[in-house]
Each structure stands twice: as C-alpha cells, then as structure tokens.
Design an enzyme around this catalytic site. Structure first.
Site, short mmCIF file in Angstrom:
data_model
loop_
_atom_site.label_atom_id
_atom_site.label_comp_id
_atom_site.label_asym_id
_atom_site.label_seq_id
_atom_site.Cartn_x
_atom_site.Cartn_y
_atom_site.Cartn_z
N HIS A 1 4.75 -5.41 -3.37
CA HIS A 1 5.07 -5.01 -4.75
C HIS A 1 5.80 -3.67 -4.79
O HIS A 1 5.48 -2.74 -4.05
CB HIS A 1 3.84 -5.06 -5.66
CG HIS A 1 2.75 -4.08 -5.37
ND1 HIS A 1 2.71 -2.83 -5.94
CD2 HIS A 1 1.64 -4.16 -4.60
CE1 HIS A 1 1.61 -2.20 -5.54
NE2 HIS A 1 0.95 -2.98 -4.72
N ASP B 1 1.02 2.83 -1.90
CA ASP B 1 0.64 1.52 -2.44
C ASP B 1 1.73 1.12 -3.44
O ASP B 1 1.69 1.55 -4.57
CB ASP B 1 -0.73 1.64 -3.10
CG ASP B 1 -1.20 0.37 -3.76
OD1 ASP B 1 -0.53 -0.66 -3.62
OD2 ASP B 1 -2.23 0.40 -4.44
N GLU C 1 2.67 -5.69 -10.27
CA GLU C 1 1.43 -6.08 -9.56
C GLU C 1 0.25 -5.24 -10.06
O GLU C 1 -0.87 -5.72 -10.13
CB GLU C 1 1.60 -5.89 -8.05
CG GLU C 1 0.48 -6.51 -7.20
CD GLU C 1 -0.67 -5.57 -6.89
OE1 GLU C 1 -1.68 -6.03 -6.34
OE2 GLU C 1 -0.59 -4.36 -7.22
N GLU C 2 0.54 -3.98 -10.38
CA GLU C 2 -0.54 -3.03 -10.69
C GLU C 2 -1.13 -3.21 -12.09
O GLU C 2 -2.14 -2.61 -12.41
CB GLU C 2 -0.03 -1.58 -10.55
CG GLU C 2 0.36 -1.19 -9.13
CD GLU C 2 -0.83 -0.98 -8.21
OE1 GLU C 2 -1.97 -1.22 -8.63
OE2 GLU C 2 -0.61 -0.57 -7.06
N ASP D 1 0.52 -5.34 1.79
CA ASP D 1 0.05 -4.33 0.83
C ASP D 1 -0.76 -3.28 1.59
O ASP D 1 -0.69 -3.21 2.82
CB ASP D 1 -0.78 -5.04 -0.26
CG ASP D 1 -0.70 -4.33 -1.60
OD1 ASP D 1 -0.69 -3.09 -1.63
OD2 ASP D 1 -0.68 -5.02 -2.64
N HIS E 1 -4.47 4.93 -5.39
CA HIS E 1 -4.68 4.97 -6.84
C HIS E 1 -4.93 6.39 -7.35
O HIS E 1 -5.61 6.61 -8.35
CB HIS E 1 -5.73 3.96 -7.30
CG HIS E 1 -5.16 2.56 -7.27
ND1 HIS E 1 -5.33 1.64 -8.28
CD2 HIS E 1 -4.36 1.95 -6.37
CE1 HIS E 1 -4.68 0.53 -7.98
NE2 HIS E 1 -4.09 0.69 -6.82
ZN LIG Z 1 -0.99 -2.56 -3.84
#
Ligand SMILES: [Zn+2]
Length: 342
Positions: free
Chosen positions: A61, A174, A201-202, A226, A317
């Site tokens: 992603h 990420d 994707e997130e 990923d 994140h």
């Molecule tokens: Zn990811």
C-alpha cells in the site's frame, strides 16, 4: 540498499486518498525498470511486463496515516480528524505539512502549556481533540490565503535517516518499505505477474484499493508486502509481538484473529520451503489486531490463495519508524525466488 530511493519513498506525501505524491514516484520508477504502467479508477498503480488470465498479484500500500483539517477558527487555528490509526501520543507538538492546492504548508501541532494544566490534566494523555494546528496565520483570512481549507490532509516532515550500521528511520515505513520491495521485484518481473501500489489501506480494516484492483485482475494468487510490529525493544515483550529486527521478513499466518486473511496453507509451505532452500531468514507471526491488503482479497470471487510477507518495524502508526536493512533485502530476495515457483 538504495538509500536515496528509500528516503524519497519515506518522505513522499500520501495520506489515504491523497496518494498522488507517492504514486508519481512509483509510476516513474516502474517505467525506469521497463514495466508497463496503468493507474485505475481508484488510484492504484499497476505495473507489469505482460499479463494474461489469473495473474499473480503482489501488492504494497502506498498510502500513509495522517490527519485531515476539520475546522478553521477565526484566528486561523485548525482542528483535525485522524486518517487511519495514528497514535495520539505521537502528535503533541509535532511539525506538520498541510497539503493544499497551493502546495505543502508548514505548521506545528499546538497544545495547552503544561504550566497552566491542573495536576490531573498533566497526568492524562492529550487526545487529538485537544490539539490543533498552527500554521502561523494572523487570522482565518490569512490561513485561507496560504491555501488552508477544510479537507486538507496533513502529514509530517520526518527526515529519513540511517541509524547505526544497518537500520533506517523515517515516516510512513508502513508501507513505503513494501513499495521499495515492489521496485526491487520490478527489475526482473516474470510474465503474468503484476505489481500493485494500492490506495486507502489505512482507512479500512480491509484495504479498499487492493480489493478494487484485485476484483478487476482476478488473481490466481495474491501476496501482500507490508510491515509488522517488532517486539524487540525495552517497552515491548516478545510474547506480545514475537518478531525482531534482523531476523528476517515475517510470514503472517493469521490476521485480525482470523477475521483478516488466514494464509493459504500451500502458499505458506511453498514460502517456507523456498526460504530454507535459499538460506533466507524468516519469522512467523499471528496478528490479533491488524491486517494487510490480503484481508480484502483472499475471500473475493471464487477465493484467492493469499499470503502476507511483512518486515518487522518499530514504532509503526506514529510519526517515525525504525527497520533493519537486512530484513528489507531478505524480503525482496525471498519474493524474487518465490514468484518463480507460484
Ligand atoms: Zn501497512
């Protein structure tokens, strides 16, 4: 490792639904590697040499977590919502970049000074609703002149850095690590294999872009590239997150306690055999929370054998992550060997 390229991928702007910045780099780099490139209605970037029926789809992603402007007050201060699962603790007093029609506008996230907080306020965590963005405007009119509008996305000017001998640090690892791996695979891509830089994707338990791209492509098999949580630092236990940096990419057996993709058993076996035969380190993981693009693809149409290969990464994140060069290179190496066998 090509640090210049990894740095550009990490620093590129691309909050979910606003992936143009990172998509431009991906398109350009795929073309430089001799692939045909298409962009679909949802912004997914597809690259291939030649495809026929039921191709092998390998996806990473392109989007990243960030913020979005929700309200601009009379003094030009911006309140915001979160796009994706960004940790509130990482937001306080960060520098930011607001994506406007006039370009990226610098700002900072402001909060109440600790000096005027009551004792119990000081103990509590600051949540994003108590934070705001200051772009240095005198008032709302001046903010508007800078290009500030409701709906602007916000990202972070985190500089990409090398850490120690073998590690890297930057924002959006990420999944810009996955994007980097796709570009490595692009150098020698077999027929009927397609690389997809996916969007959004997130912002969903199950990636939106991957589902849309795969519905059209009707994959024979699907691999998500990923990142996964590393449990190898002082504030984590390996029983909470069993993967460690430098021990190889991780084969994800189960996502979201089974609600995401449960890896296809034949693909797991093939991947492990391939790694052992080629003496490539790997780890395994089961996710209690969290999923990859494979979650949205494995159960579509007649079912798609799917697997996720994830690079362990610390502090994901938040506004910064740390990963190990060997894991990224081993992930590319394993996939290069594997795709010839599927
Ligand atoms: Zn990811």
């Amino acid at each position: 490792m090509d640090f210049e390229l990894m740095g550009r991928l990490s620093e590129a702007d691309g909050v979910s639904s606003q992936e143009e910045g990172i998509a431009e780099i991906m398109k350009d780099e795929f073309r430089k590697r001799g692939l045909k490139v298409e962009v679909d209605n949802f912004g997914n970037v597809l690259a291939y040499k030649s495809i026929s029926k039921n191709p092998l789809v390998i996806a990473a992603h392109m989007d990243e977590i960030g913020l979005m402007a929700k309200h601009i007050d009379k003094k030009g201060f911006i309140r915001f919502i979160k796009i994706g699962g960004i940790d509130d603790r990482s937001l306080v007093n960060q520098q930011v970049l607001v994506k406007t029609r006039k370009g990226l506008v610098p700002g900072v996230i402001g909060s109440k000074a600790p000096h005027v907080m009551k004792p119990d306020e000081r103990k509590g965590l600051l949540e994003y609703g108590n934070l705001f963005i200051d772009v240095g405007a005198a008032d709302k009119k001046e903010a508007a002149a800078l290009g500030i509008e409701i709906g602007n996305t916000v990202t972070f000017p985190t500089k990409f850095m090398r850490l120690g001998k073998k590690m890297i640090s930057g924002k959006a690892l990420d999944d810009r690590i996955g994007c980097y791996v796709l570009l490595e695979l692009a150098r020698q891509l077999p027929k009927n294999t397609i690389l997809v830089g996916t969007t959004q994707e997130e912002v969903s338990t199950f990636g939106k872009g991957a589902k849309i791209a795969s519905y059209r492509l009707d994959p024979g098999a699907f691999i998500a590239v990923d990142v996964t949580i590393a449990g190898d630092h002082p504030e984590m236990k390996l029983e909470d997150a069993p993967n460690e940096l430098s021990k190889g990419p991780s084969i994800v057996l189960t996502e979201w306690a089974g609600r995401g993709n449960i890896a296809d058993a034949r693909l797991v076996q093939k991947t492990m055999e391939c790694a052992r035969k080629n003496r490539i380190k790997f780890q395994v993981d089961v996710f209690e929370g969290g999923a990859t693009d494979a979650a949205s693809v494995h159960n579509m149409k007649g079912g798609v054998p799917s697997i996720a290969l994830c690079v362990p990464t610390r502090y994901i994140h938040s506004t910064v992550g740390v990963a190990h060069i060997d894991d990224i290179e081993n992930c590319s190496k394993l996939l290069k060997k594997l795709i010839g066998t599927i």
